[in-house]
Every structure is written in C-alpha cells, then in structure tokens.
Design an enzyme around this catalytic site. Sequence first.
Site, PDB file in Angstrom:
ATOM      1  N   HIS A  87       0.854  -1.191   0.000  1.00  0.00           N
ATOM      2  CA  HIS A  87       0.000   0.000   0.000  1.00  0.00           C
ATOM      3  C   HIS A  87       0.886   1.236   0.000  1.00  0.00           C
ATOM      4  O   HIS A  87       1.803   1.355   0.808  1.00  0.00           O
ATOM      5  CB  HIS A  87      -0.921   0.038   1.224  1.00  0.00           C
ATOM      6  N   ASP A 166     -14.883   3.493   7.418  1.00  0.00           N
ATOM      7  CA  ASP A 166     -13.797   4.348   6.930  1.00  0.00           C
ATOM      8  C   ASP A 166     -14.256   5.178   5.740  1.00  0.00           C
ATOM      9  O   ASP A 166     -13.909   6.353   5.631  1.00  0.00           O
ATOM     10  CB  ASP A 166     -12.582   3.498   6.536  1.00  0.00           C
ATOM     11  N   ARG A 173     -13.711  13.680   6.800  1.00  0.00           N
ATOM     12  CA  ARG A 173     -12.378  14.244   7.066  1.00  0.00           C
ATOM     13  C   ARG A 173     -11.938  15.128   5.908  1.00  0.00           C
ATOM     14  O   ARG A 173     -11.314  16.173   6.095  1.00  0.00           O
ATOM     15  CB  ARG A 173     -11.368  13.111   7.287  1.00  0.00           C
ATOM     16  N   SER A 188      -7.279   4.359   9.106  1.00  0.00           N
ATOM     17  CA  SER A 188      -8.018   4.311   7.842  1.00  0.00           C
ATOM     18  C   SER A 188      -7.358   3.312   6.886  1.00  0.00           C
ATOM     19  O   SER A 188      -8.012   2.416   6.338  1.00  0.00           O
ATOM     20  CB  SER A 188      -8.040   5.721   7.237  1.00  0.00           C
ATOM     21  N   LYS A 192      -8.632  -1.051   6.168  1.00  0.00           N
ATOM     22  CA  LYS A 192      -8.955  -1.600   4.844  1.00  0.00           C
ATOM     23  C   LYS A 192      -8.017  -2.747   4.498  1.00  0.00           C
ATOM     24  O   LYS A 192      -8.428  -3.765   3.955  1.00  0.00           O
ATOM     25  CB  LYS A 192      -8.857  -0.496   3.783  1.00  0.00           C
TER      26      LYS A 192
HETATM   27  N1  URA Z   1      -5.356   6.998   2.502  1.00  0.00           N
HETATM   28  C1  URA Z   1      -6.364   6.413   3.191  1.00  0.00           C
HETATM   29  O1  URA Z   1      -6.877   5.386   2.786  1.00  0.00           O
HETATM   30  N2  URA Z   1      -6.780   7.012   4.319  1.00  0.00           N
HETATM   31  C2  URA Z   1      -6.246   8.150   4.805  1.00  0.00           C
HETATM   32  O2  URA Z   1      -6.663   8.608   5.836  1.00  0.00           O
HETATM   33  C3  URA Z   1      -5.202   8.742   4.080  1.00  0.00           C
HETATM   34  C4  URA Z   1      -4.772   8.128   2.932  1.00  0.00           C
END
Ligand code: URA
Length: 429
Positions: A87, A166, A173, A188, A192
């Site tokens: 990621h 999220d 946010r 966050s 995932k």
């Molecule tokens: N990417 C995400 O998935 N969440 C965040 O809060 C920032 C970047």
Amino acid sequence: MTVEAFDAVDVIATKRDGRVLSREQIDWIIDAFTRGAVADEQMAALAMAIFINDMEPGEIADWTQAMIDSGERMDFSSLSRPTSDKHSTGGVGDKITLPLAPLVAVFDVAVPQLSGRGLGHTGGTLDKLESIPGWQAGLSNEAILSQLEDIGAVICAAGSGLAPADKKLYALRDITSTVDCIPLIASSIMSKKIAEGTGGLVLDVKVGSGAFMKDLGMAGQLARTMVELGKAAGVKTSALLTDMSTPLGLTVGNALEVRESVEVLAGGGPADVVDLTVALAEEMLRLAGKTDVDVRAALADGRAMDKWNAMIRAQNGDPAAALPVAGHTEVVTATDSGVLTTLDALSVGVASWRLGAGRARKEDPVQDVAGIELHAKPGDTVTAGQPLMTLHTATPERFARAIEALDSAVEIGGDAASVPESIVFEKIT
Ligand code: URA
C-alpha cells in the site's frame, strides 16, 4: 427503538478534554456512525478532537478494529500460495503497483491489490488501468479468488463491503481538514488492508512535497504506527520510507503512466521506478518467506510481462491495444542553464490534475490522455531553452491554469548534492 449504550456528546467531550476513549466508547461510536445513529457533524467534531488531542496506541488499535468490524473481511486461506500486498500513502507519478503486482506473482506469491480511484493531486491506480481499452475494475469476490489462484495477481476495485465506516469517515475528514492526522490515517489505511485479508503487507510511506507527510520524522511515526497495527492483527507488515519530493519516473497521468509501467515490464523504464519496484517486490517476497530470488531477472526476461498480459486479459483488457494519446500538447522549457535541483512533486501533481488527469469531486470523470511527460529530473544538467516537460490534454483551455501551477516548480543552478541519491530512505520492520 434502540437504546444506545453511550451519548455521542459525552464521547466527543472525552476526546475534547484530552482523555482516553475506552474500547466500549470506540466500538459504539464507530458502529452507531456506520448505521446513521451518530450525525455527521458529531463525528466531524470527534475527528477534530482526535486531530487536536491525538490518540494513544491502544486507542488507535481499538479504532482500527472497530472500523474492520464495520464490514466484511476477505479470506484468502483457500489459495495454494501465500499472499503479500503493498500500500502506498500516495504520490505523484506513483504507478508502481502496475509493474509490481505481476512481478511478485512470478515468484508464486499472490498479490490481491484492492485499489481506489484518485482524488486531488495524486492519481488512482484504477484510473490508470482504465485507460487500457476494455479493462474492467469491478470483480466479484469469487472472481478475485479465482484470478489469484490462476494468475497470481489481481488489481481491482475494493468492494464497498470493506471497512464501510472508513469510507463514511474519510468523506467527512476530506471536507473538515482532518485528513493529515496520524491516528486517523493509520487506522483508515490499516482497517482496509487488514479487512482485505492479506498475509503480508509492505507500506510505501511517501515523504516530501507530493506526500501527506512532508518530513522524515512524521513519515517515520506514521510508518511505525501502521506496522504495529498490522503486526498486532497478525499481518506480517513492514514499511519503506521513500522519496516524494519529485514525481516518480518520467510520466504523470493515466495512460502516460501505463505506458511507462509497460516499459518497466519490458526490462527498461526510468531507474527510480525500477529501483522502487524491485525494492518493494523483494520486501513483499521476504514477508512471504522468499528471500533467495532474482527479481530484476524477471523484469529482464519477460516473465513479469507475461503475468501482466494475463492479468490485463483476465479483466477484459487488451494489453496489445494502443493506449489513447492526447490531441493537444504544450512544451515547457528551461529558463536557465545549470543543474536541475528541484522539480516539485506537488506542483507537477496539481498541474497534471488541472490538465484533466485527476478529479476534484469523486463523481468527476478523468481524462485518460491528460498528464505530464518529464524530460529532465533533479540531478540532470539542463540548458536554457531545452524542453523540461510536455503537457498533455484533450482540452487545451486547461493549459494556462496548469502552467500557473508550475510557476515555482523548477529550480536550476543549485548544488546537485541536495538531490537524494536513493529513492528508499529507510526500512521499518
Ligand atoms: N489513505 C487512506 O486510505 N486514508 C487516509 O486517511 C489517508 C490516505
């Protein structure tokens, strides 16, 4: 009528006053927010209180777990090979997922890359792949599993069932200036990725003007927080801190980045893209228990390209089809002679976005063809008048605003010693 276990006002006040949220409070507020029993403005107030007063490690772990529990979890345990994923926290010209997933699959490690679309100045992996004629982002869970078993790599849209809390919270946010907050970013991303069910996870945490984290100290703190969350959830996790002061490679924009990724898979491509792809592949393979592997050889001898072709075809794409090309281009030239010391990632990302490569709202369309080709990178010697970049778009009225974004993107004539020597700054395990 449901009798709620807590009152949102009390939970907000706890964090507003700098106290620690209990596991029960966290479980309740994430669940109640997901089912609509806590109002958006209450959750936004709590996000701001977290932004200001921070969270303790135990609170971040509880928050992450509650977000995982808000949705479904994928299960790859039926596969005949281990899984490892990557990621990136997001950067300009960051097309690494495209060559990386097929490259790792060459070594019998399955890569489940459940990705998203871009918002703002960083591009989304799915937007890039959608510039390939016919390619489809949406797959069922069964199709993901069978592609992982047959080919070993899949890049597709993350289903809406993973960590729905999220998705809702991120949207809030984004409009309340509470994105740049380590506990909220870490929970966050990790909710995932843990819900995705991967066995290994390498985090590419970007540092520099084009990244969330502008300095190495903050990026290190984010990386350590995420690595700890992953390990605590039983995912083998590590992180690389990598340079995002300048765009990755020589292309920014959807079809342009696919073209460059294919060059890497053909054994060529810019050194920074190849080096980062190889570093991340080696780390993903190490987490899956494979250490004695020659990753560069698989780029040079066509094995990674074979996997790419199979992966694209499996999702209805035609890997041999010509990629779309912009109808309009404009060249930006060097104003001085000397060493190019700065080519600012954020400015180039914003310019590419203004050319049409990115979206301002999540429902906006993107142009496949829009973006920027770079003709020089920091450390190169340039001569006044030489082309530095070519801007591409389908809509030439966008050139003026894009060029405005590039106003102070370039510095020429400084000391080449200020240019980082390696794309990878640090590894955190
Ligand atoms: N990417 C995400 O998935 N969440 C965040 O809060 C920032 C970047």
